[in-house]
Design a protein around this motif. Structure first.
Motif, PDB file in Angstrom:
ATOM      1  N   ARG A 157       0.852  -1.180   0.000  1.00 14.27           N
ATOM      2  CA  ARG A 157       0.000   0.000   0.000  1.00 14.27           C
ATOM      3  C   ARG A 157       0.889   1.232   0.000  1.00 14.27           C
ATOM      4  NH1 ARG A 157      -2.377   3.295   4.130  1.00 14.27           N
ATOM      5  NH2 ARG A 157      -4.408   4.157   3.480  1.00 14.27           N
ATOM      6  N   ALA A 158       0.573   2.166  -0.892  1.00 16.68           N
ATOM      7  CA  ALA A 158       1.354   3.387  -1.000  1.00 16.68           C
ATOM      8  C   ALA A 158       0.439   4.597  -0.862  1.00 16.68           C
ATOM      9  CB  ALA A 158       2.096   3.437  -2.336  1.00 16.68           C
ATOM     10  N   THR A 159       0.932   5.620  -0.172  1.00 16.34           N
ATOM     11  CA  THR A 159       0.156   6.846  -0.008  1.00 16.34           C
ATOM     12  C   THR A 159       1.040   8.053  -0.274  1.00 16.34           C
ATOM     13  OG1 THR A 159       0.653   7.009   2.371  1.00 16.34           O
ATOM     14  CG2 THR A 159      -1.336   5.794   1.745  1.00 16.34           C
ATOM     15  N   LYS A 160       0.382   9.163  -0.599  1.00 18.64           N
ATOM     16  CA  LYS A 160       1.046  10.453  -0.711  1.00 18.64           C
ATOM     17  C   LYS A 160       0.246  11.441   0.125  1.00 18.64           C
ATOM     18  CE  LYS A 160       2.419  14.215  -3.767  1.00 18.64           C
ATOM     19  NZ  LYS A 160       2.443  14.756  -5.147  1.00 18.64           N
ATOM     20  N   ASN A 161       0.887  12.016   1.119  1.00 21.29           N
ATOM     21  CA  ASN A 161       0.200  12.923   2.043  1.00 21.29           C
ATOM     22  C   ASN A 161      -1.073  12.272   2.594  1.00 21.29           C
ATOM     23  OD1 ASN A 161       2.188  14.874   1.525  1.00 21.29           O
ATOM     24  ND2 ASN A 161       1.035  15.699  -0.207  1.00 21.29           N
ATOM     25  N   ASP A 162      -0.946  10.980   2.932  1.00 22.94           N
ATOM     26  CA  ASP A 162      -2.008  10.157   3.539  1.00 22.94           C
ATOM     27  C   ASP A 162      -3.120   9.773   2.572  1.00 22.94           C
ATOM     28  OD1 ASP A 162      -0.740  10.167   6.046  1.00 22.94           O
ATOM     29  OD2 ASP A 162      -1.677  12.073   6.577  1.00 22.94           O
ATOM     30  N   ALA A 163      -3.031  10.175   1.302  1.00 27.17           N
ATOM     31  CA  ALA A 163      -4.016   9.763   0.297  1.00 27.17           C
ATOM     32  C   ALA A 163      -3.470   8.547  -0.446  1.00 27.17           C
ATOM     33  CB  ALA A 163      -4.301  10.901  -0.675  1.00 27.17           C
ATOM     34  N   GLU A 164      -4.275   7.494  -0.540  1.00 27.04           N
ATOM     35  CA  GLU A 164      -3.797   6.257  -1.146  1.00 27.04           C
ATOM     36  C   GLU A 164      -3.560   6.441  -2.643  1.00 27.04           C
ATOM     37  OE1 GLU A 164      -4.539   1.446  -0.937  1.00 27.04           O
ATOM     38  OE2 GLU A 164      -5.805   2.844   0.197  1.00 27.04           O
ATOM     39  N   LEU A 165      -2.460   5.856  -3.135  1.00 21.04           N
ATOM     40  CA  LEU A 165      -2.115   5.908  -4.550  1.00 21.04           C
ATOM     41  C   LEU A 165      -2.576   4.625  -5.235  1.00 21.04           C
ATOM     42  CD1 LEU A 165       1.561   7.208  -4.209  1.00 21.04           C
ATOM     43  CD2 LEU A 165      -0.452   8.554  -4.870  1.00 21.04           C
ATOM     44  N   ALA A 166      -3.191   4.770  -6.396  1.00 17.57           N
ATOM     45  CA  ALA A 166      -3.627   3.619  -7.183  1.00 17.57           C
ATOM     46  C   ALA A 166      -2.487   3.214  -8.108  1.00 17.57           C
ATOM     47  CB  ALA A 166      -4.884   3.956  -7.982  1.00 17.57           C
ATOM     48  N   LEU A 167      -1.641   2.298  -7.648  1.00 18.69           N
ATOM     49  CA  LEU A 167      -0.466   1.878  -8.401  1.00 18.69           C
ATOM     50  C   LEU A 167      -0.637   0.464  -8.932  1.00 18.69           C
ATOM     51  CD1 LEU A 167       2.397   3.098  -6.012  1.00 18.69           C
ATOM     52  CD2 LEU A 167       1.303   4.350  -7.892  1.00 18.69           C
TER      53      LEU A 167
END
Length: 257
Positions: A157-167
């Motif tokens: 699971r990856a996030t940017k500024n606590d928003a999940e990234l759809a990778l």
């Protein structure tokens, strides 16, 4: 398509379900035979609607998807499947259709194989993609953090500024690898070997994935500050998020981006 190849080791698939989607019955039969021999559970579909129906009935662990399907093409099938849930996709494309291969990667395919191809090579690609989705105990775990990004390798699971990234699978692996090595420059050959696990292949695969990843992690993908191009060499992750000095970005040489 080459058929006179030894089978991969039996049982390598360990029961993973693979959906083979191709309107050419000969291709579908040969590919399915090799996958079955390698230990995979194989479903077959001859067109897009059939593929979506079979996926809904038995969600696959991976899809081998022909780009040039009649009616609903492989790109649309890929989009619709990805709308239903995460699933690795290997796209089958005609040799020389570089635009189609890149477009397949752009819509989220994890890999592609050009026709004519060796069925044994395709099985090895399937094993490679699935291996990335199921890291073993020897794989590094833990959470990586830098520049507002957080990558949980155990949960994938990856996030940017606590928003999940759809990778996609490869995008996740690429981001995790770069975060593990901040400040270090890697050539496209390096990344193909370390992230994809290949010693050969079309380097445009790396270029497209870098471009897609920038589109998800950069504030301004046109002027990337995290995943920077080192001209004539490759790419570097800058954990400070500071734009590299020099002229405004221009088309990268030799296929880089």
């Amino acid at each position: 398509m080459e058929q006179q190849q030894p089978y991969p080791q039996a049982g390598a698939g360990q029961g993973a379900r693979v959906l083979v989607v191709d309107d050419d019955p000969t291709v579908a039969e040969v590919v399915s035979g090799y996958l079955d021999r390698a230990g995979y559970v194989v479903d077959r579909a001859g067109d897009g609607p059939d593929a979506l129906a079979r996926a809904a009935a038995h969600w696959p662990d991976l899809v081998v998807l022909d780009l040039m399907l009649p009616g609903m093409d492989g790109l649309e099938v890929c989009r619709r499947m990805r709308g239903q849930g995460p699933v690795p996709v290997i796209m089958l494309t005609a040799r020389g259709d570089e635009d189609d291969r890149i477009l397949g990667l752009e819509v989220g395919a994890d890999d592609y194989v050009t026709k004519p191809f060796s069925p044994r090579e395709l099985v090895l690609r399937v094993e490679s993609v699935l291996r990335r989705t199921r890291p073993g105990p020897a794989q590094p775990q833990g959470t990586l953090r830098a520049a507002g990004l957080s990558v949980d390798r155990a949960a994938r699971r990856a996030t940017k500024n606590d928003a999940e990234l759809a990778l996609t699978i490869r995008e996740f692996d690429l981001l995790a690898f770069l975060l593990r090595h901040p400040g270090r420059v890697f050539s496209r050959e390096d990344l193909m070997r370390e992230v994809w696990g290949w010693d050969f292949g079309d380097l445009s695969t790396v270029t497209v994935h870098v471009r897609r990843l920038r589109g998800k992690v950069e504030d301004d993908p046109a002027r990337p500050q995290l995943i920077q191009t080192v001209w004539g060499v490759g790419y570097r992750f800058d954990a400070t998020g500071t734009a590299a000095p020099g002229p405004a970005p221009a088309p990268a040489p030799a296929g880089e981006a």
